[in-house]
Design an enzyme around this catalytic site. Structure first.
Site, PDB file in Angstrom:
ATOM      1  N   ASP A 136       0.621  -1.366  -0.192  1.00 28.39           N
ATOM      2  CA  ASP A 136       0.233   0.078   0.044  1.00 28.39           C
ATOM      3  C   ASP A 136       0.880   1.253  -0.168  1.00 28.39           C
ATOM      4  OD1 ASP A 136      -2.241   1.537   0.129  1.00 28.39           O
ATOM      5  OD2 ASP A 136      -3.151   0.446   1.642  1.00 28.39           O
ATOM      6  N   GLU A 172      -5.063  -1.581  -7.176  1.00 27.16           N
ATOM      7  CA  GLU A 172      -6.307  -0.736  -6.855  1.00 27.16           C
ATOM      8  C   GLU A 172      -6.406   0.403  -8.095  1.00 27.16           C
ATOM      9  OE1 GLU A 172      -8.066   1.214  -2.847  1.00 27.16           O
ATOM     10  OE2 GLU A 172      -6.053   1.521  -3.532  1.00 27.16           O
ATOM     11  N   GLU A 199     -14.174   0.250  -0.279  1.00 23.54           N
ATOM     12  CA  GLU A 199     -13.693   0.848   0.839  1.00 23.54           C
ATOM     13  C   GLU A 199     -13.897   2.045   0.985  1.00 23.54           C
ATOM     14  OE1 GLU A 199      -8.955   1.830   0.916  1.00 23.54           O
ATOM     15  OE2 GLU A 199      -9.365  -0.373   0.414  1.00 23.54           O
TER      16      GLU A 199
END
Length: 666
Positions: free
Chosen positions: A423, A472, A478
């Protein structure tokens, strides 16, 4: 996995029409500066004249040209020389067929065979500095890239690029604003615009992100890039597009917070990424195109039999405290096992796990036939994300440091961990692009799959590194803490099919059944129907599909939903867009082996009835159809036998959808 790549001359009339520009010509016979695909439907024309260095793209109908892209600039700027203007044509290679045969571990289709026509044009500036432009024209689009020859190991800096795309000014675009630099940005997570007029300025000076979709003059055009190597930066598009001219823009200077420069340092000889222009008469041509991977570098990993895409449970969204507690993670491992899913994702906070640790959880998961995927902060000085920041978490910088990364990958691989989620990459500068490649190579040595979050868009890397199973670069499920997203998710979901997911795998984290908002007031309730949410598992393509819903919700679904979810594949032999347009509707059919999965989502806030032809079937099939029920959170189900010539009428609720499995009859 095999990759085959060949170049061979075209025969007959194509060579005669293309000509060889290196042969001496009479002054009255200008060189042929065109490249035309094999079926003579698409043509690239290089323009080198008093107005500069440019190109255009035309669609051909029995030789009659219709502009797809008007006069569009070309050129790059080195810190020592400007290669945008003052260029003179020198030579061109003969037209040759580029034929490629390759397999993808995951993607729109398993086996791909592509053919295009290639030429390389050589130009010099006034002092003899050479610039090459390699152009390929396929049935479904155009790709081109720059090349700088030179003495081996000579280092130069590229500080600008003049490339543009001149779209018809009367059309519409679907695009995502590029984000202003911040702690969690740019991460390609802004809201897409839905069919605004071509030339509409981006909301901020940072401009537009790639990909950009256009519809004008009867043509759909998707603009993106592929084959981005560690020797360059990723580009996006300027804020203003006067008269429809969208020019590329370098990464924003504040990205990486001063750690890395905006310019790219390249070693000669050098080639740029491919600028990719997908062209189609119908939206299906955009969705089904493999052009992004066609021009990407072939698989460099060799044997990838260990890369096993599949479904995954995910605990973090429904309970953000769950990675800190072994006992809260066990139900998600259990639900994966119950549904025949191979993975469970353990997100932020797992190093602080109580009542057990990751070794204990991996051992337990192994007894259930489930592999773990572990979240990591990408770390490094260019990353200011406060999540798990040292000294709170000693693991924070393991990914950014090559020696620590190698040791960590070896450690978790020994535990039986199957993949990593990295991430907060959040920059397209060359420094970070190189980090993507390093992570993928290092992970592959330890047989770890990779999912990137807070990241850039796909650029064909899933072909080069088949252990890259998803990225992503989307405003996904989310984001339900954002009211605007929640109220318009159905629209965004249809746009993604034709834009973001059309260029590569997309980790949207789909499928919410439970009302998490009832227990977490920070999260907005989903307004899409449960059938819409179920459909996203096939409408969206991702090598690993991380399901956002709570384990307790998943196991309480009707038996026909559990049957559909059990062993649901994430790899496809074939993908077809059956119907749809961005912002309105998306109906896709994907084939896994002999079984077809047909899913659709309504992008509008009003109900609609559609007719879905089953012409893709090869014979009679048993259909299990799950559709909208009496309420948004209810399902309807029916089973029936269908023939290839049948058409199924479906009523889609507002924000609704459907999911069907079609198994061939014996």
């Amino acid at each position: 996995m095999t990759d085959r790549f060949s170049l061979r001359p075209l025969l007959g009339a194509l060579i005669l029409s293309a000509g060889v520009a290196t042969v001496m010509r009479a002054a009255s016979a200008p060189p042929d500066l065109t490249v035309t695909n094999e079926d003579a439907t698409l043509r690239f024309t290089l323009l080198v004249d008093d107005d500069g260095f440019a190109y255009r793209v035309d669609h051909l109908d029995h030789g009659k040209p219709t502009p797809v892209l008007g006069r569009s600039p070309l050129g790059i700027t080195r810190t020592d020389i400007d290669l945008n203007d003052g260029l003179a044509f020198v030579s061109a290679t003969p037209a040759s067929v580029v034929e490629d045969d390759y397999t993808l571990v995951s993607g729109k289709q398993h086996h791909v065979h592509s053919r295009g026509v290639e030429r390389t044009f050589t130009l010099n500036n006034a002092i003899g500095i050479r610039l090459d432009l390699t152009v390929r024209v396929y049935r479904d689009g155009v790709a081109f890239r720059y090349g700088l020859p030179g003495h081996a190991s000579m280092l130069v800096q590229i500080s600008g690029e003049a490339t543009g795309f001149k779209l018809p000014a009367h059309g519409r675009i679907w695009a995502q604003p590029y984000s202003k630099v911040g702690i969690w940005a740019p991460g390609y997570e802004a809201d897409y615009v839905n069919g605004v007029p071509t030339g509409t300025p981006a909301p901020a000076e940072e401009g537009w992100a790639l990909p950009l979709l256009s519809h004008a003059g009867g043509f759909w055009v998707l603009i993106t890039e592929s084959g981005l190597e560690p020797n360059y930066f990723g580009v996006h598009l300027n804020q203003h597009a006067d008269d429809g001219l969208y020019r590329v823009r370098l990464p924003e200077e504040p990205e990486t917070f001063g750690v890395a420069p905006q310019a790219a340092s390249v070693t000669l000889p050098w080639v740029s990424p491919w600028r990719v222009i997908v062209v189609a008469r119908q939206p299906a041509g955009i969705v089904e195109s493999t052009l992004v991977t066609d021009v990407a570098r072939p698989n460099e990993l060799g044997d990838t039999s260990w890369v096993k895409p599949g479904m995954a449970s995910w605990s973090w969204w429904s309970d953000m405290s769950s990675p800190y507690d072994y006992n809260k993670l066990v139900p998600f491992v259990d639900v994966a096992a119950k549904l025949g899913w191979p993975y469970s994702l353990i997100d932020l906070g797992w190093p602080h796990m109580q009542n057990g640790d990751v070794a204990k959880l991996a051992a337990y998961a192994k007894t259930k036939g489930v592999g773990l995927i572990l979240w990591y902060n990408s770390g490094g000085k260019h990353n200011l994300s406060p999540e798990d920041k040292a000294p709170l978490d000693p693991l924070r910088d393991l990914i950014s440091d090559p020696r620590l990364r190698e040791a960590e990958f070896a450690r978790i691989a020994a535990l039986g961990v199957k993949g990593i989620k990295v991430d907060f990459m959040q920059s397209d500068k060359q420094f970070v692009i190189a980090q993507y490649h390093d992570i993928l190579r290092d992970a592959a040595r330890h047989r770890l799959m990779v999912d990137f979050h807070g990241c850039t868009i796909p650029r064909g890397w899933e072909r080069t590194y088949p252990n890259l199973v998803s990225m992503e670069a989307v405003r996904g499920a989310e984001q339900y803490w954002d009211k605007t997203f929640a109220e318009n998710a159905q629209m965004f979901n249809t746009i993604y099919v034709f834009t973001r997911n059309a260029i590569g795998p997309m980790d949207y984290t789909p499928t919410i059944f439970t009302d998490v908002a009832a227990t977490n007031p920070q999260i907005q309730p989903h307004l899409t129907t449960n059938a819409h949410e179920l459909a996203l598992l096939v409408v969206f393509e991702s090598g690993v599909q991380h399901v956002v819903d709570a384990a307790s919700s998943l196991v309480t679904q009707p038996d026909f939903v559990l049957d559909y979810l059990h062993g649901l594949p994430t790899t496809w032999d074939e993908t077809r867009l059956i119907a749809g347009a961005p912002g309105e509707l998306a109906v896709l059919a994907r084939r896994h082996g002999d079984t077809w999965y047909l899913s659709g989502i309504n992008g509008e806030k009003t109900a609609r009835t559609i007719e879905v032809p089953l012409a893709f079937l090869g014979g009679p099939a048993t259909v299990s159809l799950i559709s909208d029920g009496a309420t948004p959170h209810a399902f309807a189900h029916r089973a029936f036998t269908a023939q290839p010539g049948d058409t199924v009428e479906l009523h889609l609720a507002a924000r609704g959808g459907f999911a069907a499995r079609l198994v061939p009859n014996p």
